[in-house]
Write a protein that holds these residues in place. Structure first.
Motif, PDB file in Angstrom:
ATOM      1  N   LYS A 119      77.349   1.259  43.567  1.00 22.23           N
ATOM      2  CA  LYS A 119      77.497  -0.155  43.213  1.00 22.23           C
ATOM      3  C   LYS A 119      78.069  -0.890  44.421  1.00 22.23           C
ATOM      4  O   LYS A 119      78.919  -0.360  45.135  1.00 22.23           O
ATOM      5  N   VAL A 120      77.645  -2.134  44.602  1.00 20.45           N
ATOM      6  CA  VAL A 120      78.174  -2.987  45.668  1.00 20.45           C
ATOM      7  C   VAL A 120      78.809  -4.207  45.012  1.00 20.45           C
ATOM      8  O   VAL A 120      78.195  -4.850  44.167  1.00 20.45           O
ATOM      9  N   ALA A 121      80.022  -4.509  45.399  1.00 16.58           N
ATOM     10  CA  ALA A 121      80.710  -5.711  44.904  1.00 16.58           C
ATOM     11  C   ALA A 121      81.119  -6.553  46.097  1.00 16.58           C
ATOM     12  O   ALA A 121      81.687  -6.051  47.063  1.00 16.58           O
ATOM     13  N   GLY A 122      80.787  -7.841  46.025  1.00 14.28           N
ATOM     14  CA  GLY A 122      81.134  -8.749  47.113  1.00 14.28           C
ATOM     15  C   GLY A 122      80.167  -8.706  48.273  1.00 14.28           C
ATOM     16  O   GLY A 122      80.482  -9.191  49.360  1.00 14.28           O
ATOM     17  N   GLY A 123      78.985  -8.173  48.050  1.00 13.42           N
ATOM     18  CA  GLY A 123      78.016  -8.006  49.138  1.00 13.42           C
ATOM     19  C   GLY A 123      77.648  -9.285  49.856  1.00 13.42           C
ATOM     20  O   GLY A 123      77.412  -9.286  51.052  1.00 13.42           O
TER      21      GLY A 123
END
Length: 176
Positions: A119-123
């Motif tokens: 998962k990527v957060a703030g990409g």
């Protein structure tokens, strides 16, 4: 009228259920990202500026989590992404880590225990400090910092990372 995105895949149950939480988390200072390539909601490539590193975060007893919730702004929807990190170091190094989390902007890459999806957060928007708390009486003196999508925007896109991007970050990380 807002542009609509058509649903183009079936919604199915993958049968990979079981483990919950993150097995690994890497935080990257947003200013250390030279370039990030996103194709169809997947970070396919990332390049850090010379000398920059990703920072490993221990995922001990679910002390780290990523959460997402819808954020609407003028008919455009995005996700408010939240990353909660527990800092277990109570020394001056821990104090410096907390201070950096409170005053920086980050992108988080979290590998799920279940299936290894990243998962990527703030990409795109980055993550900023939203809260921090420490309690010597109930939380062992550990500090929990919550990073989230900055206020005022529509939110970020739901994203995952490719194994190529994850491998690159792991090759350029600091662990201890």
């Amino acid at each position: 009228m807002a542009c609509l995105t058509k649903l183009n895949k079936a919604i199915v149950f993958g049968c990979a259920g079981g483990a919950i939480g993150l097995s690994e988390l890497l935080l990257v200072n947003k200013i250390d990202i030279q370039s990030i390539t996103v194709v169809d909601n997947e970070v396919t490539a990332i390049t850090l500026v010379s000398g920059a590193k990703a920072y490993a975060v221990d995922c001990y007893k679910n002390g780290v989590k990523i959460a997402e919730a819808i954020r609407s702004l003028d008919a455009a929807n995005g996700m408010e992404q939240t990353v909660t990190v527990t800092v277990y170091d109570k020394s001056k190094d821990g104090a410096r880590i907390v201070d950096s989390l409170l005053n920086g902007k980050f992108v988080a890459f979290g590998k799920l225990k279940d299936g290894g999806v990243i998962k990527v957060a703030g990409g795109l928007a980055g993550l900023e400090a939203a809260s921090a708390d420490s309690d010597t009486s109930s939380a062992g003196g550990f500090t929990t910092v919550t990073l989230k999508t900055p206020d005022g925007g529509r939110g970020d896109s739901v994203m995952v990372a490719s194994t190529t991007a994850w491998t690159y970050l792991n090759a350029n990380k600091i662990t201890g």
